[in-house]
Design a protein around this motif. Structure first.
Motif, PDB file in Angstrom:
ATOM      1  N   VAL A 108      -2.704  71.780  -1.205  1.00  0.00           N
ATOM      2  CA  VAL A 108      -2.558  70.773  -2.255  1.00  0.00           C
ATOM      3  C   VAL A 108      -3.852  69.990  -2.476  1.00  0.00           C
ATOM      4  O   VAL A 108      -4.098  69.449  -3.563  1.00  0.00           O
ATOM      5  N   GLN A 109      -4.711  69.945  -1.447  1.00  0.00           N
ATOM      6  CA  GLN A 109      -5.983  69.241  -1.587  1.00  0.00           C
ATOM      7  C   GLN A 109      -6.814  69.825  -2.725  1.00  0.00           C
ATOM      8  O   GLN A 109      -7.446  69.078  -3.491  1.00  0.00           O
ATOM      9  N   GLU A 111      -5.710  71.399  -5.390  1.00  0.00           N
ATOM     10  CA  GLU A 111      -5.089  71.057  -6.675  1.00  0.00           C
ATOM     11  C   GLU A 111      -5.459  69.628  -7.080  1.00  0.00           C
ATOM     12  O   GLU A 111      -5.817  69.376  -8.238  1.00  0.00           O
ATOM     13  N   VAL A 112      -5.382  68.713  -6.122  1.00  0.00           N
ATOM     14  CA  VAL A 112      -5.749  67.320  -6.402  1.00  0.00           C
ATOM     15  C   VAL A 112      -7.217  67.236  -6.805  1.00  0.00           C
ATOM     16  O   VAL A 112      -7.585  66.510  -7.743  1.00  0.00           O
ATOM     17  N   ILE A 134       1.563  67.491  -9.854  1.00  0.00           N
ATOM     18  CA  ILE A 134       1.449  67.801  -8.420  1.00  0.00           C
ATOM     19  C   ILE A 134       2.537  67.064  -7.643  1.00  0.00           C
ATOM     20  O   ILE A 134       3.186  67.642  -6.762  1.00  0.00           O
ATOM     21  N   ILE A 135       2.744  65.788  -7.978  1.00  0.00           N
ATOM     22  CA  ILE A 135       3.760  64.990  -7.278  1.00  0.00           C
ATOM     23  C   ILE A 135       5.156  65.542  -7.527  1.00  0.00           C
ATOM     24  O   ILE A 135       5.958  65.701  -6.594  1.00  0.00           O
ATOM     25  N   MET A 138       6.316  68.709  -5.613  1.00  0.00           N
ATOM     26  CA  MET A 138       6.490  68.663  -4.154  1.00  0.00           C
ATOM     27  C   MET A 138       7.876  69.169  -3.762  1.00  0.00           C
ATOM     28  O   MET A 138       8.866  68.869  -4.425  1.00  0.00           O
ATOM     29  N   ILE A 144       5.284  68.022   3.673  1.00  0.00           N
ATOM     30  CA  ILE A 144       4.615  68.349   2.415  1.00  0.00           C
ATOM     31  C   ILE A 144       4.301  67.065   1.639  1.00  0.00           C
ATOM     32  O   ILE A 144       3.218  66.910   1.061  1.00  0.00           O
ATOM     33  N   THR A 148       0.572  65.771   0.644  1.00  0.00           N
ATOM     34  CA  THR A 148       0.224  65.465  -0.744  1.00  0.00           C
ATOM     35  C   THR A 148      -0.358  64.057  -0.860  1.00  0.00           C
ATOM     36  O   THR A 148      -1.388  63.845  -1.514  1.00  0.00           O
ATOM     37  N   ALA A 164       3.430  59.262  -4.657  1.00  0.00           N
ATOM     38  CA  ALA A 164       3.941  60.442  -3.946  1.00  0.00           C
ATOM     39  C   ALA A 164       4.950  60.037  -2.880  1.00  0.00           C
ATOM     40  O   ALA A 164       6.016  60.657  -2.731  1.00  0.00           O
TER      41      ALA A 164
END
Length: 623
Positions: A108-109, A111-112, A134-135, A138, A144, A148, A164
């Motif tokens: 996820v890092q 994607e952020v 992204i949030i 989840m 997870i 995030t 999040a």
């Protein structure tokens, strides 16, 4: 011969085939395996890259981290390389890096980071949508959600990390509120109201976190420069205890908080309310009474002891409450500017009755400190005072308690002008309890004795050591006496004026007010040293208060804090003036204003906390 030639050809053919296979394997291995770099070279690159990174030399750090990441694919290399590219504003390259990393490994890092680059490139709305996506993507899994939120926090996106946690806490099946994590983010953003709400929600859902919550609230209070945070915590805790009275944890937390704030009266009121509602709070009431007594909140202590005494002799703390009540009554009367002789007599009679009913033993002997003080200081019966102290020393007591009795004996000897006998006993206690608070107190009193008789160098040497004593009160007393000696010997190297003042100070200790006043008046008439004047006026004010000359006392105190506002006695004089005005019912408003001045003008004063409590009480604050 022909057979051997065929065999040789066959062997050569097999060997050639095996050789081809070996060579092919080596070529394949070279094509598929990553390039290996010696560990020494890696370590060198890593150290050099970090040095550049730490010094914000992004251009030098970037190629090194690029090589390290390409060779090893470690996440910390990626993060530092990504940061270098961001700092160099090479946003396209940073975006491609995150995109490539995401294709190789789902994290996820990455994607952020892509959405973060979009934001940096000025496309805020698009980035916002990507962050929210992204949030919302989840899975309902605590780990997870945590990963995030951490990914957002890595890029300083705390608002989205908070979102999040909030979104994740509401997902079906998660069953975790992330209150501790959210409280930290609220605190970072300066939203202390939400921070405290999160702690209180955590207490309800996870009561086992009680100690952690106390520690976190304590950390907030340590940053409270203007008392606004403590007021906020007070308001929140009071609301919770009222809204959810059946949850005792809220009440326990509230009482703990009130003790931290030295609001002993409010803490005791809360404890008594709990006892009336649920019962079985005697131990808590007793502990609060003891805490109040040791912190000079004598009225509150007496209230607590008397509450327990009303439960009768069958109560678990009856004996302790009787002793505590007598101690509190004595301290209340003794702290008055002009104590009433008859009150001391009544207390002495009550102590005698206590000894008759319960015996003179290790459980009751502590009352001899009060009894001997009344005999020696208020009724002129020093011989009886000495006798009862000697009787207590015959009991099977630990060394520390024998030392405390010797301290009392030394004080009475000094009161009776038996100076050398007193200094001998102080020295014995100092030696036997050298590294204990009682030993420090004995050393201070011995230094004070030497100051009384004009041995300033000896006293100064001991006081300089005591300035670092663990007890704040002892250290403060030592500092004040040290400053008195130092300042006045600087102004008057002969020390004659200071010797006269010290003799008056001893006379005042011995309750010889008339003789002390005569010396002080002479000093004011003939002494020209400015350094001694605030001290002389303070002692004169004490004498005036002893004799119920309150107007004169208040005038002297006002002169100190108005003419010498930067002097280390100014806060003391101001606090005493407030107390004096409080005792006179017609001057309650003046007392309130004076208490306010204490904690506003002298926030570091040892009187600041007490002044704030008195101010609130006079203002009418209630639970």
């Amino acid at each position: 011969m022909k057979t051997n030639s065929r065999l040789l050809i066959l062997l050569l053919f097999i060997w050639f085939g095996l050789l081809q296979i070996f060579v092919g394997q080596q070529l394949f291995s070279q094509q598929t395996m990553p390039v290996t770099v010696p560990q020494d070279a890696r370590r060198t690159d890593e150290q050099l890259a970090f040095e550049f990174f730490r010094n914000r030399e992004w251009e030098q750090a970037a190629p090194l981290y690029e090589r390290l990441y390409n060779n090893y694919r470690a996440l910390h290399y990626y993060n530092n390389y990504f940061e270098c590219l961001v700092q160099l504003q090479q946003y396209d390259k940073a975006y491609r890096l995150a995109k490539r990393a995401e294709k190789e490994q789902k994290n996820v890092q990455y994607e952020v980071d892509q959405a973060y680059i979009t934001q940096l490139q000025g496309e805020s709305l698009k980035a916002q949508k990507e962050f929210r996506a992204i949030i919302q993507a989840m899975l309902p899994d605590r780990n997870i959600i945590q990963l995030t939120a951490n990914a957002f926090r890595t890029r300083g996106l705390d608002d989205y990390a908070l979102e999040a946690y909030t979104f994740g806490s509401e997902m079906a099946g998660v069953n975790y509120g992330f209150y501790l994590e959210r409280s930290y983010l609220y605190q970072l953003s300066g939203n202390y109201s939400a921070t405290i709400d999160a702690y209180l929600s955590l207490l309800e859902t996870n009561p086992e976190q009680f100690e952690i919550i106390k520690a976190r609230i304590q950390s907030i209070l340590m940053m409270d420069v203007d008392n606004s945070m403590s007021e906020l915590v007070m308001e929140k805790l009071l609301a919770q205890t009222q809204q959810k009275p059946k949850n005792l944890l809220y009440s326990e937390l509230f009482i703990w908080f009130l003790i931290q704030q030295k609001e002993y009266s409010l803490a005791l009121s809360q404890a008594k309310a709990l006892d009336r509602r649920f019962g079985e709070q005697d131990q808590r009431v007793m502990e609060l009474s003891e805490i109040s007594l040791s912190n000079n909140a004598f009225e509150t202590a007496l209230d607590g002891y008397d509450y327990l005494l009303k439960k009768g002799k069958s109560g678990a703390y009856y004996l302790e409450s009787v002793k505590g009540s007598l101690k509190a009554k004595y301290e209340i009367e003794n702290s008055k500017p002009a104590p009433v002789f008859e009150t001391f007599q009544d207390i002495a009679v009550s102590i005698d009755k206590m000894f008759e009913e319960s015996g003179f033993n290790t459980q009751t002997y502590q009352l001899v400190f009060i009894q001997s003080s009344i005999y020696a200081y208020h009724t002129g019966r020093s011989t009886e005072a000495s006798a009862i102290l000697e009787k207590a020393k015959m009991l099977p007591l630990p060394q520390s308690e024998i030392a405390a009795i010797k301290m009392q004996q030394a004080d009475i000897m000094l009161f009776n002008d038996e100076v050398w006998e007193a200094t001998l006993l102080y020295s014995q206690v100092d030696k036997s309890m050298k590294n204990e608070p009682l030993g420090h107190e004995a050393r201070y009193r011995n230094a004070r004795l030497r100051y009384y008789i004009g041995e300033f160098a000896w006293a100064q040497n001991q006081l300089d050591i005591l300035k670092t004593a663990t007890s704040k009160l002892i250290a403060n007393d030592a500092l004040q006496l040290s400053l008195l000696i130092q300042d006045n010997l600087t102004d008057d190297t002969t020390g004659l004026s200071l010797k006269a003042f010290a003799s008056a100070d001893l006379l005042l200790f011995q309750k010889k007010d008339r003789e002390a006043l005569s010396v002080l008046d002479s000093l004011l008439s003939f002494d020209n040293t400015l350094a001694l004047k605030p001290h002389i006026m303070l002692k004169k004010a004490e004498i005036a208060m002893h004799n119920n000359q309150n107007a004169m006392a208040d005038s002297l105190l006002q002169e100190i804090y108005t003419q010498f506002p930067d002097h280390y006695l100014a806060d003391d004089a101001l606090f005493r003036s407030a107390q004096l005005n409080e005792f006179q019912n017609v001057a309650k408003l003046s007392a309130q204003q004076l208490y306010e001045w204490v904690f506003e003008k002298y926030p570091a004063s040892v009187f600041a906390v007490s002044a704030r409590q008195k101010y609130r009480l006079l203002r009418g604050d209630k639970l």
